[in-house]
Design an enzyme around this catalytic site. Structure first.
Site, PDB file in Angstrom:
ATOM      1  CB  CYS A  14      -0.880   0.023   1.227  1.00 45.38           C
ATOM      2  SG  CYS A  14       0.101   0.065   2.704  1.00 45.38           S
ATOM      3  CB  CYS A  17       4.315  -0.200   1.965  1.00 46.85           C
ATOM      4  SG  CYS A  17       3.169  -1.407   2.586  1.00 46.85           S
ATOM      5  CG  ASP A 440       8.732  27.351 -35.160  1.00 52.68           C
ATOM      6  OD1 ASP A 440       8.798  28.537 -35.489  1.00 52.68           O
ATOM      7  OD2 ASP A 440       9.533  26.475 -35.517  1.00 52.68           O
ATOM      8  CG  ASP A 637      12.407  23.553 -35.375  1.00 55.55           C
ATOM      9  OD1 ASP A 637      12.853  24.110 -34.360  1.00 55.55           O
ATOM     10  OD2 ASP A 637      12.466  24.058 -36.513  1.00 55.55           O
ATOM     11  CG  ASP A 641      11.841  27.133 -32.395  1.00 56.78           C
ATOM     12  OD1 ASP A 641      12.137  28.240 -32.858  1.00 56.78           O
ATOM     13  OD2 ASP A 641      11.298  26.235 -33.051  1.00 56.78           O
TER      14      ASP A 641
HETATM   15  P1  ADP Z   1      11.705  30.669 -38.145  1.00 55.31           P
HETATM   16  O1  ADP Z   1      12.182  29.298 -37.892  1.00 55.31           O
HETATM   17  O2  ADP Z   1      10.463  31.007 -37.404  1.00 55.31           O
HETATM   18  O3  ADP Z   1      11.647  31.045 -39.566  1.00 55.31           O
HETATM   19  P2  ADP Z   1      14.347  31.714 -37.615  1.00 55.31           P
HETATM   20  O4  ADP Z   1      14.874  32.600 -36.535  1.00 55.31           O
HETATM   21  O5  ADP Z   1      14.934  30.374 -37.730  1.00 55.31           O
HETATM   22  O6  ADP Z   1      12.794  31.653 -37.434  1.00 55.31           O
HETATM   23  O7  ADP Z   1      14.554  32.466 -39.002  1.00 55.31           O
HETATM   24  C1  ADP Z   1      14.073  33.764 -39.190  1.00 55.31           C
HETATM   25  C2  ADP Z   1      14.138  34.184 -40.633  1.00 55.31           C
HETATM   26  O8  ADP Z   1      15.487  34.324 -41.042  1.00 55.31           O
HETATM   27  C3  ADP Z   1      13.557  33.184 -41.585  1.00 55.31           C
HETATM   28  O9  ADP Z   1      12.166  33.305 -41.714  1.00 55.31           O
HETATM   29  C4  ADP Z   1      14.295  33.524 -42.885  1.00 55.31           C
HETATM   30  O10 ADP Z   1      13.673  34.617 -43.502  1.00 55.31           O
HETATM   31  C5  ADP Z   1      15.636  33.930 -42.402  1.00 55.31           C
HETATM   32  N1  ADP Z   1      16.541  32.795 -42.443  1.00 55.31           N
HETATM   33  C6  ADP Z   1      16.960  32.048 -41.414  1.00 55.31           C
HETATM   34  N2  ADP Z   1      17.781  31.096 -41.823  1.00 55.31           N
HETATM   35  C7  ADP Z   1      17.879  31.207 -43.161  1.00 55.31           C
HETATM   36  C8  ADP Z   1      18.577  30.490 -44.179  1.00 55.31           C
HETATM   37  N3  ADP Z   1      19.325  29.440 -43.903  1.00 55.31           N
HETATM   38  N4  ADP Z   1      18.419  30.909 -45.443  1.00 55.31           N
HETATM   39  C9  ADP Z   1      17.653  31.940 -45.733  1.00 55.31           C
HETATM   40  N5  ADP Z   1      16.978  32.648 -44.825  1.00 55.31           N
HETATM   41  C10 ADP Z   1      17.080  32.305 -43.554  1.00 55.31           C
HETATM   42 MG    MG Z   2      12.566  27.761 -36.671  1.00 55.85          MG
END
Ligand code: ADP
Ligand code: MG
Length: 749
Positions: A14, A17, A440, A637, A641
């Protein structure tokens, strides 16, 4: 101090215990912290491993009737429990007929008293009364042995638990009956020597043992989710050694070796496909119902099942490192963890037993003192004894101890079956109170697999040269946008160039050098930062169609504009509606362009959007909502984030790949989409409702039972609970609690 060690504990009957063991272990100076869970029959102990070991700790609790051993194999624990169950079954089978005879005669006598039935034939009565002492002796000393041992331990060590209560109650009934039958001539002038309680001893032990048996049987099946997961593990693997196919036990697989999978074969360890392709059924591990296409370079998981193709793969994770092994240990850990709501039940059951002992004795004294002048000594003694036994029997807090853990075990296991991995009971508890979900955009609301839809060239370079530069830069990035561009380049068979001095620019994009020239790729903010002249009317138009712009530039000018589209998940709209129905506000959070974000949000039915957010903005938004008193869940993801996920009251990581850190988020959704968030919330609500119902059922028996058994209603209505019913109620309360938890299994998520 070492890290906590999990041990299996046997002999617990129980919740009290559990608290006795917990207290005893915590008193040991070498033990830093001990936490005992009655539901899983496990303990988590943090102790100084240089000064004490498990065997020595075991010595401390052994005299109390428990034993403790290192918990390595869940399956062998299960086998042990099955053995114990078998022994209990023998006891049950022998005592039930005895109890049945006692009940029939008892009820017959009562009904005959009301002239409803003729009197019991006196020859039967005589035989019954001669057999009763033998039946009661067998019941108490053979079947009821654990309860007597509980009483013995109480006398020796002063530690009382539920067995003590039952042991004391039934022994008192037995000894009283024994005394009046043996010394009937001597006692006749003082008390009613015809009213013995042998039958009470028999029936109470029978009911309680039956309750325990049913409880244990159901408890075994509350935890079957984990056994099913363990069952998914393959026993052998077919490996390629020296050009030969050899079948070896799974624990002999070496990291990096090639494993052969034939049609319908089970994947034994985690790895990456090196040749061949197939569809793989991952449903039992992740809850994803459709088989998933896998080609060279794709990851495969232990425990999943190949369909019709054939392939070879390289082992990348073996043993306890595989995803399946990690899921199993996560689920086990979570099932054994304590939900905050349990703290109350624990506190109550710790003080319950001594209080009940006191109450039982008090009620006995009150009957004698106040009952004798009115009813006479004989009747008062008889009622006093009935009260004493009744209270002792009904007041056991065993259902109380089962209420929370059994529901948690079922809830966590149920989640795991649908690919919802819960880190601990506290997270599951918190989730049902969440009123804001911050989601997100990419991968949570959208598919997370953007495609390149158009490429505009403002430079002297050819389109292919432009795409080569862009995709080379992006090949260094983990952002989902990047994979769209790399994929587009691959489709055109372009070769990726070498990138130097690469760096990601948070919330904007990235930069890197190719052949000595520095390039930038990203959003409008990046262009503004570089102070390049640029007419953004084109972007205005394209983003309004839900496309995300990726601008490629060097230090002097904008070279091109790529537009990628990431459509919403088909399930998203319905899921958002469900969340709203559950009273959960949904906020979409993204670093993407305002127009793109609004377009997607409108499609999904989300009215609150925060766009063009930098990672720190995401974190602040969560804090802001929390400051308003909201309970916030964040779904993302988990890669970029992480801070926001950690800040949220409940972090929900959407796992799409296989190498996810399932141990880091509060909740991980395998093959996650937002409709699984809905399921997770439902799971939490169902589990919490189950716990509350269980606590109600556990308390109600005690709350009504104790005063009834004590005779508090006797002066008013003449009600006094027969201890037989106390035994019945006791057994029923545990069974109803465990049964109610099991019922959660069949609830739809
Ligand atoms: P989210 O995942 O919400 O888009 P992030 O902070 O990861 O937020 O990215 C913010 C913005 O920066 C994206 O929406 C994009 O416009 C730009 N960005 C981020 N990483 C890249 C990449 N590898 N190539 C082109 N644009 C990018
Ligand atoms: Mg992102």
């Amino acid at each position: 101090m070492s890290k906590p060690i999990r041990v299996a504990i046997s002999g617990m009957h129980c919740a009290s215990c559990a608290s006795v063991i917990e207290k005893t272990l915590n008193k040991n100076p070498h033990v830093k912290q001990a936490e005992v869970n009655f539901g899983t029959e496990k303990a988590k102990i943090t102790f100084n491993s240089e000064t004490i070991n498990i065997a020595e700790l075991n010595k401390e609790i052994e005299p109390l009737g428990y034993s403790l051993k290192e918990d390595r194999q869940t399956i062998s624990n299960g086998i042990e429990k099955l053995e114990e169950l078998k022994k209990m079954k023998v006891n049950i089978i022998t005592i039930i007929p005895l109890a049945a005879i006692s009940i029939v005669i008892m009820s017959w006598e009562i009904l005959a008293g009301f002239n409803i039935l003729p009197m019991v034939p006196s020859s039967w009565m005589g035989l019954f009364h001669n057999l009763l002492p033998i039946m009661a002796t067998y019941s108490l000393f053979v079947v009821g042995r654990p309860y007597l041992l509980g009483l013995y331990r109480f006398i020796r060590h002063g530690k009382a638990n539920m067995d003590t209560l039952i042991g004391l109650g039934t022994l008192v009934a037995f000894l009283y009956s024994f005394t009046i039958y043996s010394f009937s001539d001597l006692l006749r002038p003082f008390i009613n020597v015809e009213a013995g309680y042998y039958d009470v001893t028999i029936v109470v032990i029978a009911f309680i043992s039956l309750g325990k048996y049913l409880e244990m049987r159901s408890k075994l099946s509350t935890g079957d989710a984990i056994e099913k997961l363990i069952g998914l593990q393959a026993k052998t693997a077919l490996v390629l050694r020296d050009g030969q196919e050899v079948e070896i036990p799974i624990n002999e697989v070496i990291l990096g070796e090639i494993i052969i999978i034939k049609p319908a074969g089970k994947i034994p360890v985690d790895g990456v496909i090196v040749s061949g392709s197939s569809y793989i059924d991952e449903s039992l591990v992740t809850g994803e119902s459709l088989p998933i296409e896998k080609n060279t370079g794709d990851k495969v998981m232990a425990g999943t099942i190949n369909t019709t193709g054939a392939f070879n793969f390289k082992a990348t994770q073996i043993g306890s490192e595989t995803m399946l092994a990690r899921i199993i240990s996560l689920v086990e850990e979570a099932q054994g963890s304590k939900a905050p709501i349990q703290a109350l039940a624990d506190k109550i059951s710790a003080v319950f037993v001594p209080i009940v002992l006191g109450l039982a004795i008090l009620s006995f004294i009150i009957w004698l003192v106040f009952g004798t002048p009115i009813l006479g000594f004989s009747q008062a003694l008889s009622y006093g004894l009935v009260s004493l036994v009744g209270i002792l029997v009904i007041a056991c807090p065993c259902a109380l101890g089962l209420a929370t853990p059994t529901a948690i075990i079922v809830g966590v296991g149920k989640g795991a079956k649908s690919g919802i991995l819960v880190k601990d009971a506290a997270t599951l508890e918190k989730l049902h109170r969440v009123n804001v979900l911050v989601a997100d955009k990419t991968g949570t609301i959208t598919k997370g697999q953007p495609e390149l839809v158009s490429l505009q060239n403002f430079s002297d370079l050819s389109d292919n040269e432009l795409l080569t530069i862009l995709s080379s830069l992006e090949s260094k990035s983990e952002h989902p946008i990047a994979s769209a561009l790399v994929k587009a380049a691959k489709e055109k068979s372009l070769t990726i160039s070498k990138v130097e001095n690469f760096s990601a620019i948070k919330g904007q994009g990235l930069r890197g050098q190719i052949n000595g020239v520095e390039y930038f790729a990203g959003n409008l903010k990046l262009v503004q930062e570089l102070k390049l002249s640029w007419d953004d009317s084109l972007i205005e138009i394209e983003t309004n169609k839900g496309r995300t712009p990726v601008i490629l530039a060097n230090k002097d000018q904008v070279l091109g504009l790529a537009l990628v589209a990431d459509p919403i998940k088909p399930e998203a709209t319905a899921a958002i509606k469900d969340l709203h129905k559950m009273g959960i506000e949904v906020v979409m959070l993204t670093g993407d362009h305002k127009n793109t974000a609004n377009f997607i949000a409108a499609q999904a039915g989300i009215s609150e959007v925060i766009s063009e957010a930098m990672p720190v903005d995401k974190l602040n938004k969560i804090k802001e909502l929390q400051a308003q008193g909201k309970i916030v869940a964040m779904a993302g993801d988990g890669v970029n984030d992480a801070p926001a996920l950690a800040q949220a009251d409940v972090g929900i990581a959407m796992a799409t790949g296989t190498d996810v850190a399932i141990e880091s988020a509060g909740i991980t959704l395998l093959h996650g989409d937002i409709s699984k968030v809905v399921k997770a919330v439902r799971l939490s609500k169902i589990t919490m409702r189950g716990i509350k119902q269980n606590l109600f059922w556990a308390f109600i028996y005690n709350i009504i039972g104790i005063p009834l058994a004590g005779g508090a209603f006797f002066p008013l209505f003449g009600w006094l609970l027969n201890p037989v019913f106390a035994g019945l109620a006791m057994g029923a309360s545990s069974v109803s609690v465990v049964g109610n938890s099991l019922r959660l299994k069949s609830k739809k998520l």
